[in-house]
Enzyme design. Structure first.
Site, short mmCIF file in Angstrom:
data_model
loop_
_atom_site.label_atom_id
_atom_site.label_comp_id
_atom_site.label_asym_id
_atom_site.label_seq_id
_atom_site.Cartn_x
_atom_site.Cartn_y
_atom_site.Cartn_z
N HIS A 85 -8.13 9.78 7.48
CA HIS A 85 -9.04 10.18 8.29
C HIS A 85 -10.47 10.18 7.33
O HIS A 85 -10.65 9.15 6.74
CB HIS A 85 -8.78 11.46 9.04
CG HIS A 85 -9.66 11.72 10.19
ND1 HIS A 85 -10.66 10.94 10.78
CD2 HIS A 85 -9.75 12.90 11.08
CE1 HIS A 85 -11.30 11.33 11.72
NE2 HIS A 85 -10.83 12.69 12.02
N HIS A 92 -7.32 0.41 11.08
CA HIS A 92 -7.84 1.47 11.99
C HIS A 92 -6.79 1.65 13.08
O HIS A 92 -6.22 0.65 13.44
CB HIS A 92 -9.06 1.36 12.84
CG HIS A 92 -9.79 2.34 13.24
ND1 HIS A 92 -9.40 2.83 14.77
CD2 HIS A 92 -11.10 2.92 12.83
CE1 HIS A 92 -10.34 3.92 14.95
NE2 HIS A 92 -11.05 4.31 13.78
N ASP A 137 -15.50 3.98 6.77
CA ASP A 137 -15.71 4.48 5.64
C ASP A 137 -15.73 3.68 4.46
O ASP A 137 -16.20 4.20 3.60
CB ASP A 137 -14.26 5.40 5.41
CG ASP A 137 -14.01 6.37 6.65
OD1 ASP A 137 -15.12 7.36 6.70
OD2 ASP A 137 -13.20 6.51 7.17
N1 COA Z 1 -3.88 -1.05 3.64
C1 COA Z 1 -2.88 -1.72 3.45
N2 COA Z 1 -2.11 -1.79 4.61
C2 COA Z 1 -2.16 -1.57 5.84
C3 COA Z 1 -3.38 -0.58 6.07
C4 COA Z 1 -4.39 -0.57 4.80
N3 COA Z 1 -5.46 0.32 4.55
N4 COA Z 1 -3.53 -0.04 7.40
C5 COA Z 1 -2.59 -0.66 7.87
N5 COA Z 1 -1.91 -1.29 7.16
C6 COA Z 1 -0.69 -2.06 7.36
C7 COA Z 1 0.76 -0.95 7.46
O1 COA Z 1 1.18 -0.94 6.18
C8 COA Z 1 1.42 -1.64 8.22
O2 COA Z 1 2.15 -2.88 7.80
P1 COA Z 1 3.80 -3.03 8.15
O3 COA Z 1 3.67 -3.19 9.87
O4 COA Z 1 4.06 -4.15 7.38
O5 COA Z 1 4.32 -1.67 7.67
C9 COA Z 1 0.43 -1.89 9.31
O6 COA Z 1 -0.67 -2.53 8.84
C10 COA Z 1 0.02 -1.26 10.53
O7 COA Z 1 -0.16 0.07 9.84
P2 COA Z 1 -0.20 1.67 10.24
O8 COA Z 1 -0.14 2.55 9.30
O9 COA Z 1 1.18 1.57 11.11
O10 COA Z 1 -1.21 1.72 11.38
P3 COA Z 1 -1.85 2.78 11.86
O11 COA Z 1 -2.50 2.46 13.39
O12 COA Z 1 -0.93 4.17 12.10
O13 COA Z 1 -2.75 3.28 10.85
C11 COA Z 1 -4.76 3.87 9.50
C12 COA Z 1 -4.21 3.39 11.06
C13 COA Z 1 -6.12 4.11 9.39
C14 COA Z 1 -4.01 5.23 9.57
C15 COA Z 1 -4.24 2.89 8.65
O14 COA Z 1 -5.05 1.72 8.70
C16 COA Z 1 -4.61 3.37 7.40
O15 COA Z 1 -3.97 4.24 6.48
N6 COA Z 1 -5.86 2.95 6.48
C17 COA Z 1 -6.27 3.54 5.24
C18 COA Z 1 -7.14 4.80 5.23
C19 COA Z 1 -8.49 4.85 5.98
O16 COA Z 1 -9.20 3.94 5.82
N7 COA Z 1 -8.58 5.58 6.94
C20 COA Z 1 -9.79 5.76 7.79
C21 COA Z 1 -9.65 5.20 9.09
S1 COA Z 1 -11.25 5.40 10.19
#
Ligand code: COA
Length: 377
Positions: free
Chosen positions: A226, A265, A316
């Site tokens: 987050h 996201h 971010d």
């Molecule tokens: N880097 C690499 N791969 C990513 C990724 C990232 N930042 N964000 C998503 N993915 C990939 C996941 O590994 C997953 O791949 P898979 O289906 O092969 O396992 C797929 O995309 C879906 O990701 P998931 O984590 O299930 O999606 P989510 O909706 O739960 O995740 C976040 C949303 C924000 C938690 C995720 O994108 C993330 O961890 N981002 C990095 C942290 C970040 O920047 N947070 C600020 C958000 S505003």
């Protein structure tokens, strides 16, 4: 769990669950739009100030000139930190996270406010202005004590953003830098049921107090999935070191099954609607502050992530480098985010209190089957 619920699919992470209604903001990932009370957030960021937006989030309407002047007067009058709170914060370890300091400060303020248990909308609105006014003082004090510097008192003759720079660095930068900070504050202010906002709403749903809700929200914001992502972004650039090493670094990162911070996201799947507005401000600040090399690094990593994973930057990713170019230390970045999101959190606390329904989902048990307790130990 009832028999009916046993057949309901589990939505781990509450993915796609519509938990309640809100009239504060709308995130529309299909059209890449974020509306605050109906207004597009990037347009508000271009044409309005942070206090206009806070007023909008709290009341539902942009302020007229008299309302804005009254809010500005109130906010400026509430910036000073109680000396006892300041002494307590100065006694905290300098290696704890700045979000721990902010969380502790809000707890202290709540414990000392005689109106803490007054949950009326009027009392909550007053607490919201108080927290919005004093959070920058706490964050600035914290960055300075970590640098071995004495705190600088707030100045009532300065606007919100100018005062943040004054208290943190003892000087006010170019107007473009001040304006870029204000744009970041506006774009960070509100994002519907984000994890921290939902935490604040969950606490409020038990009829607990606003300070407890904000403390919970701060705890949720700290995590790198987050708000903590803006710090993690800057740490990544430091770790990679050189844009030429991006591909190699990414390969190792993916091989280790790690995510790249600042990308992806939960709601936006085709890019974050807030990024273009902050991106252009970041480039402007980079030109002023000698940030060309960082911008090159920024573009190379963004290009590689799009190519390799089809993922675009979130807010971010732009905020981390922007705050860095402004001179803030990396560990302070999430606290800067909190300084803005306090407006959205408190708007949601007020809205949740008006809904007055306990948030309490159910879980599917997957532990051991029923077994009997033996009579003898
Ligand atoms: N880097 C690499 N791969 C990513 C990724 C990232 N930042 N964000 C998503 N993915 C990939 C996941 O590994 C997953 O791949 P898979 O289906 O092969 O396992 C797929 O995309 C879906 O990701 P998931 O984590 O299930 O999606 P989510 O909706 O739960 O995740 C976040 C949303 C924000 C938690 C995720 O994108 C993330 O961890 N981002 C990095 C942290 C970040 O920047 N947070 C600020 C958000 S505003």
């Amino acid at each position: 769990m009832t028999d009916d619920q046993r057949d309901t699919p589990v939505r781990r992470g509450l993915v796609g669950v519509v938990a309640d209604t809100t009239s504060i903001s709308d995130v529309d990932p299909c059209h890449n739009v974020l509306l605050y009370r109906g207004y597009p957030a990037p347009a508000l960021a271009e044409r309005h100030g942070f206090l206009d937006v806070a007023h909008l989030l709290w009341t539902g309407e942009l302020p007229d000139p008299a309302e804005l002047a009254a809010l500005e007067r109130r906010e400026r009058s509430l910036r000073r930190l109680d000396p006892a709170c300041e002494a307590m914060l100065l006694s905290l370890p300098t290696d704890c996270h700045p979000m721990d300091v902010l969380r502790t400060a809000v707890s202290w303020i709540g414990a000392h406010d005689p109106a803490t248990t007054d949950h009326s909308a009027e009392a909550s609105a007053e607490k919201a202005v108080q927290l919005l006014a004093v959070l920058p003082t706490i964050v600035a004090l914290d960055q300075r004590r970590r640098r071995g510097q004495r705190p600088i008192a707030p100045r009532e003759d300065l606007g919100h953003a100018e005062n943040v720079f004054h208290m943190t660095f003892g000087e006010i930068p170019e107007p473009e830098v001040v304006r870029a900070f204000e744009v970041a504050m506006i774009l960070y202010a509100e994002h519907s049921f984000s994890a921290s906002t939902f935490a604040a709403r969950t606490v409020t749903s038990t009829r607990s107090d606003l300070y407890s809700a904000v403390v919970a929200a701060l705890g949720a914001l700290k995590g790198e999935l987050h708000g903590g992502a803006n710090e993690a972004v800057m740490n990544q650039f430091d770790e990679i070191g050189d844009p030429d090493l991006v591909d190699e670094w990414l390969e190792a990162r993916f091989a280790a099954g790690k995510k790249v911070m600042g990308f992806g996201h939960r709601v936006y799947k085709r890019g974050d609607s807030r990024v273009p507005a902050l991106h252009s401000r970041m480039r402007q600040v980079a030109d002023l502050r000698g940030g060309r090399a960082l911008m090159a690094h920024y573009e190379v990593l963004a290009g590689a992530m799009l190519r390799e994973k089809g993922l675009r930057p979130n807010l971010d990713y732009a905020a981390g480098p922007l705050f860095h170019l402004m001179g803030f230390d990396t560990p302070m970045f999430t606290a800067l985010f909190a300084m803005s999101r306090i407006s959205g959190w408190t708007a949601h606390v007020i809205e949740q209190a008006s809904h007055d329904v306990l948030i309490r989902p159910v879980a599917r048990y997957d532990g051991k089957a029923r077994r009997e307790v033996s009579a003898v130990r």
